[in-house]
Design a protein around this motif. Sequence first.
Motif, PDB file in Angstrom:
ATOM      1  N   PHE A 122      46.769  46.305 -10.762  1.00 32.43           N
ATOM      2  CA  PHE A 122      46.859  44.851 -10.654  1.00 32.43           C
ATOM      3  C   PHE A 122      46.388  44.270 -11.981  1.00 32.43           C
ATOM      4  CE2 PHE A 122      45.942  46.556  -6.425  1.00 32.43           C
ATOM      5  CZ  PHE A 122      47.040  46.080  -5.716  1.00 32.43           C
ATOM      6  N   THR A 123      47.242  43.489 -12.611  1.00 34.17           N
ATOM      7  CA  THR A 123      46.896  42.922 -13.907  1.00 34.17           C
ATOM      8  C   THR A 123      47.448  41.513 -14.004  1.00 34.17           C
ATOM      9  OG1 THR A 123      46.883  43.367 -16.299  1.00 34.17           O
ATOM     10  CG2 THR A 123      48.947  43.789 -15.125  1.00 34.17           C
ATOM     11  N   LEU A 156      39.387  51.991 -10.943  1.00 35.13           N
ATOM     12  CA  LEU A 156      38.992  51.868 -12.340  1.00 35.13           C
ATOM     13  C   LEU A 156      39.318  50.459 -12.792  1.00 35.13           C
ATOM     14  CD1 LEU A 156      38.177  53.025 -15.174  1.00 35.13           C
ATOM     15  CD2 LEU A 156      40.600  53.614 -15.461  1.00 35.13           C
ATOM     16  N   SER A 157      38.329  49.767 -13.330  1.00 32.23           N
ATOM     17  CA  SER A 157      38.561  48.399 -13.800  1.00 32.23           C
ATOM     18  C   SER A 157      38.066  48.264 -15.233  1.00 32.23           C
ATOM     19  CB  SER A 157      37.833  47.394 -12.899  1.00 32.23           C
ATOM     20  OG  SER A 157      38.122  46.069 -13.296  1.00 32.23           O
ATOM     21  N   TYR A 158      38.883  47.616 -16.043  1.00 30.05           N
ATOM     22  CA  TYR A 158      38.528  47.352 -17.437  1.00 30.05           C
ATOM     23  C   TYR A 158      38.171  45.879 -17.599  1.00 30.05           C
ATOM     24  CZ  TYR A 158      40.750  51.793 -18.922  1.00 30.05           C
ATOM     25  OH  TYR A 158      41.095  53.106 -19.108  1.00 30.05           O
ATOM     26  N   SER A 159      37.160  45.630 -18.405  1.00 33.10           N
ATOM     27  CA  SER A 159      36.888  44.281 -18.885  1.00 33.10           C
ATOM     28  C   SER A 159      37.582  44.143 -20.234  1.00 33.10           C
ATOM     29  CB  SER A 159      35.386  44.054 -19.039  1.00 33.10           C
ATOM     30  OG  SER A 159      35.124  42.761 -19.545  1.00 33.10           O
ATOM     31  N   PRO A 160      38.598  43.286 -20.343  1.00 33.00           N
ATOM     32  CA  PRO A 160      39.397  43.221 -21.576  1.00 33.00           C
ATOM     33  C   PRO A 160      38.664  42.549 -22.731  1.00 33.00           C
ATOM     34  CG  PRO A 160      40.590  42.342 -19.662  1.00 33.00           C
ATOM     35  CD  PRO A 160      39.157  42.452 -19.276  1.00 33.00           C
ATOM     36  N   ASN A 217      37.135  43.641 -12.592  1.00 34.61           N
ATOM     37  CA  ASN A 217      37.829  42.547 -13.262  1.00 34.61           C
ATOM     38  C   ASN A 217      39.299  42.620 -12.887  1.00 34.61           C
ATOM     39  OD1 ASN A 217      39.145  40.850 -15.167  1.00 34.61           O
ATOM     40  ND2 ASN A 217      37.404  41.040 -16.554  1.00 34.61           N
ATOM     41  N   GLY A 218      39.784  41.572 -12.205  1.00 33.53           N
ATOM     42  CA  GLY A 218      41.161  41.553 -11.732  1.00 33.53           C
ATOM     43  C   GLY A 218      42.193  41.503 -12.841  1.00 33.53           C
ATOM     44  N   GLN A 219      41.751  41.346 -14.081  1.00 34.34           N
ATOM     45  CA  GLN A 219      42.697  41.381 -15.200  1.00 34.34           C
ATOM     46  C   GLN A 219      43.201  42.800 -15.461  1.00 34.34           C
ATOM     47  OE1 GLN A 219      39.976  39.605 -17.918  1.00 34.34           O
ATOM     48  NE2 GLN A 219      40.675  37.520 -17.509  1.00 34.34           N
ATOM     49  N   PHE A 220      42.434  43.792 -15.022  1.00 40.09           N
ATOM     50  CA  PHE A 220      42.874  45.187 -15.082  1.00 40.09           C
ATOM     51  C   PHE A 220      42.152  45.939 -13.973  1.00 40.09           C
ATOM     52  CE2 PHE A 220      43.374  49.520 -16.197  1.00 40.09           C
ATOM     53  CZ  PHE A 220      44.451  49.637 -17.066  1.00 40.09           C
ATOM     54  N   LEU A 221      42.835  46.122 -12.866  1.00 37.36           N
ATOM     55  CA  LEU A 221      42.234  46.751 -11.685  1.00 37.36           C
ATOM     56  C   LEU A 221      43.179  47.847 -11.187  1.00 37.36           C
ATOM     57  CD1 LEU A 221      39.920  46.696  -9.616  1.00 37.36           C
ATOM     58  CD2 LEU A 221      41.233  45.011  -8.321  1.00 37.36           C
TER      59      LEU A 221
END
Length: 350
Positions: free
Chosen positions: A102-103, A129-133, A173-177
């Motif tokens: 989900f991005t 796995l979630s990234y904080s951009p 972070n839902g920007q990269f989930l």
Amino acid sequence: MYEPSAEATLRLSVIVPARNEEDCLGDCLRSLVVQSDDTWLLGRDWEILLINDGSTDRTAEIARSFAGVTVMAAPALEKGWTGKGNAVWAGAKAARGAWLLFTDADTVHEPGHLSRAIVEAERHAVTMLSYSPRQVVTGLMQKALMPLVFSELAMAYPPAKVSDPASHAAAANGQFLLVRREEYFANGGHETVKSAVLEDVELAVIWKRRKLGLRFRYAPEAVATRMYRSFGAMCEGWTKNLALLFGNPLALAAWRILDFFLLLGLPILTIWLYEHRLRPMYVAVLVLLWIRNLWRFYRRVAKSNFPFFDCLVTPLALPLFAVLLYRSWFHHTITKRVSWKGREYASSNR
């Protein structure tokens, strides 16, 4: 609980919800489709699903201009759902990937990092796995405010603790989930957090509580985002989120106002004492106290991972940060309503 009708036939499904994103969607989709190559072929190994969430601009048109992107319309928004939750849930149910990413439409992804993210999740034996951009900011107020917010986030949700199974800290972070399909549907997916304004954090809490494996980290090499394209959008966005992210927003606002007066007030007081020829010892004590506060403040702001200049100008935004913390508290606690992208939601403050 929803049971997916189809088995996973692809390695990955990238799910992008979009509502009136014509100004950024092209960059996002371009950064995704260029990742296709002979060993990671779009349509054979992975797919991109764009969920058009009632856009009234050129969002759908732009999405359809990209070969290999499947464009879907989000279903009618039912009571109790947020727009984003409704859109990504529809995308997840249509997805064919063993992993679901989900991005957001305002992200830009670096080449090769979609497949590497799956490898990273599998290497660390996690199912989320979630990234904080890396945050892209423009304008003085964004450059000053955003490091303040992200430094507080780094202290409230330290990635090392979030990723530690023994810690209760949970964040995403839902920007990269990225989540594994099997665990996602087995645990209810976005339907379990359908009314949550911060659905990403709520999902992370579920993952941590059920010991499903969660990894969270800052990943500037993988993805970047420009969250807000105007001052008004920035204020609306943080009004929606701040009270949910921090346990006591009013106390935090008070501390940041104190920071403002210490950083700006102490030099003024010191100059006044010096000009009035008062005891040099008092002046020296005030100078040392100001230096100590300056070091403590910038040491904290450095945790934001923002560039030097952005961190340097953060004192200018301390009053605004305090106002937004109060405003968020007021909307979540008193009016119990928040707005985002033309929709109004009941507060999900716990």
